[in-house]
Structures are given as structure tokens and as C-alpha cells.
Design a protein around this motif. Structure first.
Motif, PDB file in Angstrom:
ATOM      1  N   LEU A  93       0.720  -0.976  -0.035  1.00 16.67           N
ATOM      2  CA  LEU A  93       0.028   0.113  -0.070  1.00 16.67           C
ATOM      3  C   LEU A  93       0.912   1.296  -0.278  1.00 16.67           C
ATOM      4  CD1 LEU A  93      -2.484  -1.059   2.762  1.00 16.67           C
ATOM      5  CD2 LEU A  93      -2.837  -0.949   0.003  1.00 16.67           C
ATOM      6  N   ILE A  94       1.791   1.181   0.739  1.00 16.75           N
ATOM      7  CA  ILE A  94       2.879   2.474   0.813  1.00 16.75           C
ATOM      8  C   ILE A  94       3.453   2.468  -0.582  1.00 16.75           C
ATOM      9  CG2 ILE A  94       4.843   3.099   2.037  1.00 16.75           C
ATOM     10  CD1 ILE A  94       3.969   1.732   4.625  1.00 16.75           C
ATOM     11  N   GLU A  95       3.658   1.614  -1.270  1.00 18.57           N
ATOM     12  CA  GLU A  95       4.615   1.488  -2.436  1.00 18.57           C
ATOM     13  C   GLU A  95       3.499   1.998  -3.507  1.00 18.57           C
ATOM     14  OE1 GLU A  95       6.096  -2.347  -3.697  1.00 18.57           O
ATOM     15  OE2 GLU A  95       7.655  -1.931  -1.890  1.00 18.57           O
ATOM     16  N   GLN A  96       2.241   1.784  -3.258  1.00 21.97           N
ATOM     17  CA  GLN A  96       1.217   2.366  -4.194  1.00 21.97           C
ATOM     18  C   GLN A  96       0.900   3.893  -3.945  1.00 21.97           C
ATOM     19  OE1 GLN A  96      -1.977  -0.024  -3.624  1.00 21.97           O
ATOM     20  NE2 GLN A  96      -1.183  -1.788  -5.117  1.00 21.97           N
ATOM     21  N   GLY A  97       1.536   4.626  -3.041  1.00 25.80           N
ATOM     22  CA  GLY A  97       1.386   5.963  -2.718  1.00 25.80           C
ATOM     23  C   GLY A  97       0.373   6.121  -1.560  1.00 25.80           C
ATOM     24  N   HIS A  98      -0.067   5.184  -1.057  1.00 28.58           N
ATOM     25  CA  HIS A  98      -1.084   5.622   0.193  1.00 28.58           C
ATOM     26  C   HIS A  98      -0.107   5.940   1.305  1.00 28.58           C
ATOM     27  CE1 HIS A  98      -4.694   3.629  -1.238  1.00 28.58           C
ATOM     28  NE2 HIS A  98      -3.676   2.708  -1.990  1.00 28.58           N
ATOM     29  N   ARG A  99      -0.929   7.237   1.900  1.00 29.85           N
ATOM     30  CA  ARG A  99      -0.191   7.651   3.254  1.00 29.85           C
ATOM     31  C   ARG A  99      -0.894   7.675   4.295  1.00 29.85           C
ATOM     32  NH1 ARG A  99       3.264   6.404   0.431  1.00 29.85           N
ATOM     33  NH2 ARG A  99       4.894   7.617  -0.734  1.00 29.85           N
ATOM     34  N   PRO A 127     -13.253  13.622   8.242  1.00 27.43           N
ATOM     35  CA  PRO A 127     -13.295  14.816   7.164  1.00 27.43           C
ATOM     36  C   PRO A 127     -12.208  14.188   6.016  1.00 27.43           C
ATOM     37  CG  PRO A 127     -12.985  15.719   9.065  1.00 27.43           C
ATOM     38  CD  PRO A 127     -12.927  14.106   9.445  1.00 27.43           C
ATOM     39  N   ALA A 128     -12.474  14.622   4.601  1.00 22.80           N
ATOM     40  CA  ALA A 128     -11.763  14.031   3.495  1.00 22.80           C
ATOM     41  C   ALA A 128     -10.392  14.077   3.896  1.00 22.80           C
ATOM     42  CB  ALA A 128     -11.989  14.791   2.321  1.00 22.80           C
ATOM     43  N   SER A 129      -9.733  15.234   4.452  1.00 24.80           N
ATOM     44  CA  SER A 129      -8.424  15.355   4.707  1.00 24.80           C
ATOM     45  C   SER A 129      -7.744  14.351   5.777  1.00 24.80           C
ATOM     46  CB  SER A 129      -8.092  16.699   5.232  1.00 24.80           C
ATOM     47  OG  SER A 129      -8.716  16.980   6.315  1.00 24.80           O
ATOM     48  N   ARG A 130      -8.762  13.946   6.636  1.00 21.97           N
ATOM     49  CA  ARG A 130      -8.462  12.708   7.462  1.00 21.97           C
ATOM     50  C   ARG A 130      -8.629  11.252   7.367  1.00 21.97           C
ATOM     51  NH1 ARG A 130     -10.078  14.415  13.200  1.00 21.97           N
ATOM     52  NH2 ARG A 130      -8.627  12.555  13.733  1.00 21.97           N
ATOM     53  N   ARG A 131      -9.459  11.173   6.050  1.00 23.19           N
ATOM     54  CA  ARG A 131      -9.979   9.955   5.588  1.00 23.19           C
ATOM     55  C   ARG A 131      -8.913   8.826   5.146  1.00 23.19           C
ATOM     56  NH1 ARG A 131     -13.844  10.936   1.662  1.00 23.19           N
ATOM     57  NH2 ARG A 131     -15.177  11.921   3.257  1.00 23.19           N
ATOM     58  N   PRO A 132      -8.767   7.725   5.725  1.00 25.03           N
ATOM     59  CA  PRO A 132      -7.850   6.913   5.099  1.00 25.03           C
ATOM     60  C   PRO A 132      -8.172   6.731   3.643  1.00 25.03           C
ATOM     61  CG  PRO A 132      -9.028   5.542   6.597  1.00 25.03           C
ATOM     62  CD  PRO A 132      -9.572   7.155   6.866  1.00 25.03           C
ATOM     63  N   THR A 133      -6.945   6.536   2.905  1.00 24.78           N
ATOM     64  CA  THR A 133      -7.066   5.832   1.551  1.00 24.78           C
ATOM     65  C   THR A 133      -6.898   4.454   1.425  1.00 24.78           C
ATOM     66  OG1 THR A 133      -4.905   6.172   1.028  1.00 24.78           O
ATOM     67  CG2 THR A 133      -6.209   8.029   0.615  1.00 24.78           C
ATOM     68  N   ALA A 134      -6.537   3.954   2.526  1.00 20.16           N
ATOM     69  CA  ALA A 134      -6.496   2.415   2.658  1.00 20.16           C
ATOM     70  C   ALA A 134      -6.924   1.905   4.138  1.00 20.16           C
ATOM     71  CB  ALA A 134      -4.759   1.890   2.413  1.00 20.16           C
ATOM     72  N   ILE A 135      -7.478   0.720   4.162  1.00 15.88           N
ATOM     73  CA  ILE A 135      -7.685   0.010   5.281  1.00 15.88           C
ATOM     74  C   ILE A 135      -7.192  -1.373   5.387  1.00 15.88           C
ATOM     75  CG2 ILE A 135      -9.605  -0.543   6.831  1.00 15.88           C
ATOM     76  CD1 ILE A 135     -11.294   1.589   5.676  1.00 15.88           C
ATOM     77  N   VAL A 136      -6.247  -1.503   6.247  1.00 16.44           N
ATOM     78  CA  VAL A 136      -5.702  -2.819   6.577  1.00 16.44           C
ATOM     79  C   VAL A 136      -6.801  -3.690   7.511  1.00 16.44           C
ATOM     80  CG1 VAL A 136      -3.585  -4.231   7.535  1.00 16.44           C
ATOM     81  CG2 VAL A 136      -3.480  -2.140   5.815  1.00 16.44           C
ATOM     82  N   THR A 137      -6.998  -4.767   7.413  1.00 10.78           N
ATOM     83  CA  THR A 137      -7.711  -5.779   8.336  1.00 10.78           C
ATOM     84  C   THR A 137      -6.904  -6.875   8.508  1.00 10.78           C
ATOM     85  OG1 THR A 137      -9.026  -7.029   6.832  1.00 10.78           O
ATOM     86  CG2 THR A 137      -9.786  -4.755   7.396  1.00 10.78           C
ATOM     87  N   MET A 138      -7.269  -7.348  10.021  1.00 16.36           N
ATOM     88  CA  MET A 138      -6.518  -8.618  10.597  1.00 16.36           C
ATOM     89  C   MET A 138      -7.134  -9.961  10.005  1.00 16.36           C
ATOM     90  SD  MET A 138      -4.828  -7.404  14.131  1.00 16.36           S
ATOM     91  CE  MET A 138      -3.909  -6.053  14.191  1.00 16.36           C
ATOM     92  N   LEU A 139      -8.158  -9.863   9.365  1.00 15.93           N
ATOM     93  CA  LEU A 139      -8.929 -10.945   8.910  1.00 15.93           C
ATOM     94  C   LEU A 139      -9.494 -10.827   7.860  1.00 15.93           C
ATOM     95  CD1 LEU A 139      -9.377 -13.883   9.978  1.00 15.93           C
ATOM     96  CD2 LEU A 139     -11.309 -13.261  11.428  1.00 15.93           C
ATOM     97  N   ASP A 140      -9.721 -11.806   6.730  1.00 16.85           N
ATOM     98  CA  ASP A 140     -10.558 -11.693   5.744  1.00 16.85           C
ATOM     99  C   ASP A 140     -11.997 -11.259   5.834  1.00 16.85           C
ATOM    100  OD1 ASP A 140      -8.229 -12.009   3.948  1.00 16.85           O
ATOM    101  OD2 ASP A 140      -8.902 -14.112   3.405  1.00 16.85           O
ATOM    102  N   THR A 141     -12.748 -11.799   6.935  1.00 19.33           N
ATOM    103  CA  THR A 141     -14.165 -11.691   7.046  1.00 19.33           C
ATOM    104  C   THR A 141     -14.197  -9.987   7.559  1.00 19.33           C
ATOM    105  OG1 THR A 141     -13.558 -12.637   9.543  1.00 19.33           O
ATOM    106  CG2 THR A 141     -14.682 -13.908   8.015  1.00 19.33           C
TER     107      THR A 141
END
Length: 168
Positions: A1-7, A65-79
């Protein structure tokens, strides 16, 4: 995700009393620290490994708010990731392009769900083989040289984390 540009990367973690969850969360902190990325406290949410938890938590993140909203969400389980995907789509956003989502374990549903889920596949067969080898050694009165074995997971990249174009 970081390599794709997510901050702005959030994580949906397990409860504080989970040892495995604590180790996975430490990996998130380490990766963010190594990339010198800030972590908003609202991006770290702890709860049970259920679809509903993923859905509810994703809505909380998407309401930021859009400026604080994540662009990626990592989860610890597929469900958990399935609940996140449902919430993202319910908000009219596109998984992968607007919000990347990742899971963990590569459950069979991960490659049948749409969009197909990016996840970490655990080497289940190798883990089972290692446990059996250790057990047989102990039953034979031997003390194996390696009593703790760590096997790395495999990153399986699918549509749920592809297509993001950084705004910067």
C-alpha cells in the motif's frame, strides 16, 4: 500500500487481549514508522474478527473529514475486510480505486468475493507439517533444535488494493 502511494492507512485490529493481534498490529506500526508516515489515532480501531465489526468500523473511518479519511484500510482477517468492502461500496466509493482494502489469511471467499480481496496467505500446510514434526520429535523423547518456527506469509495482490492514484 505504501509503495502504491497510500499515506493515510488505517487498521482494524483485534482486541487488546489478543497476542496474535498485538503482533500483527506491531507490524503495522513498524511499517508506518519505517515509511515515516503519521498515524491518526482514529485510524486504529480494535474489535472482534467479524463482518459486522468491519462494516461498522469502516463507516466510522469514512465519516472522517476528507483530509483525515484513510485511503487504505488494513484488516487482520478476511472476514473483517468483507465488512469493510460492503461499507465502502454502500458509501458510493469504489474499492481499490478510492479506498484500498486488505485482509489476512486468504480464506476461500477472498478470491470469490467481488472485488477479489488482496490478502496475506498463511502457509497453513507448512505450519501443520512443522507442528507434526515437532510433536513426533517430542514423542520420541527428542528436543528439537528449533522449538519456535516462524513461517512468512505470502502477499496475494488482487483488485481490492489496485487502481489507487495518489492526489499529490
Amino acid at each position: 500500500l505504501i509503495e502504491q502511494g497510500h499515506r493515510r492507512i488505517a487498521i482494524l485490529a483485534w482486541p487488546e487481549n489478543s497476542r496474535v493481534g498485538a503482533e500483527r498490529l506491531a507490524g503495522y506500526w513498524d511499517a508506518m514508522d519505517e515509511a515515516e508516515l503519521p498515524i491518526d489515532p482514529k485510524w486504529v480501531i480494535r474489535g472482534k474478527g467479524e463482518i459486522g465489526y468491519g462494516h461498522e468500523s469502516a463507516h466510522r473511518l469514512l465519516e472522517l473529514p476528507a483530509s483525515r479519511r484513510p485511503t487504505a484500510i488494513v484488516t487482520m482477517l478476511d472476514t473483517i475486510a468483507i465488512g469493510v468492502i460492503q461499507a465502502v461500496e454502500a458509501c458510493g466509493l469504489q474499492v481499490g480505486r478510492d479506498i484500498a482494502v486488505t485482509g489476512f489469511d486468504d480464506l476461500p471467499v477472498a478470491h470469490h468475493f467481488k472485488p477479489r480481496l488482496t490478502t496475506l496467505r498463511q502457509p497453513v500446510w507448512e505450519v501443520g507439517r512443522a507442528v507434526i514434526d515437532l510433536l513426533i520429535a517430542y514423542l520420541n523423547g527428542e528436543t528439537p533444535a528449533e522449538q519456535q518456527i516462524l513461517l512468512p506469509p505470502e502477499l496475494v495482490v488482487r483488485e481490492s488494493s489496485l487502481g489507487y492514484i495518489p492526489a499529490d
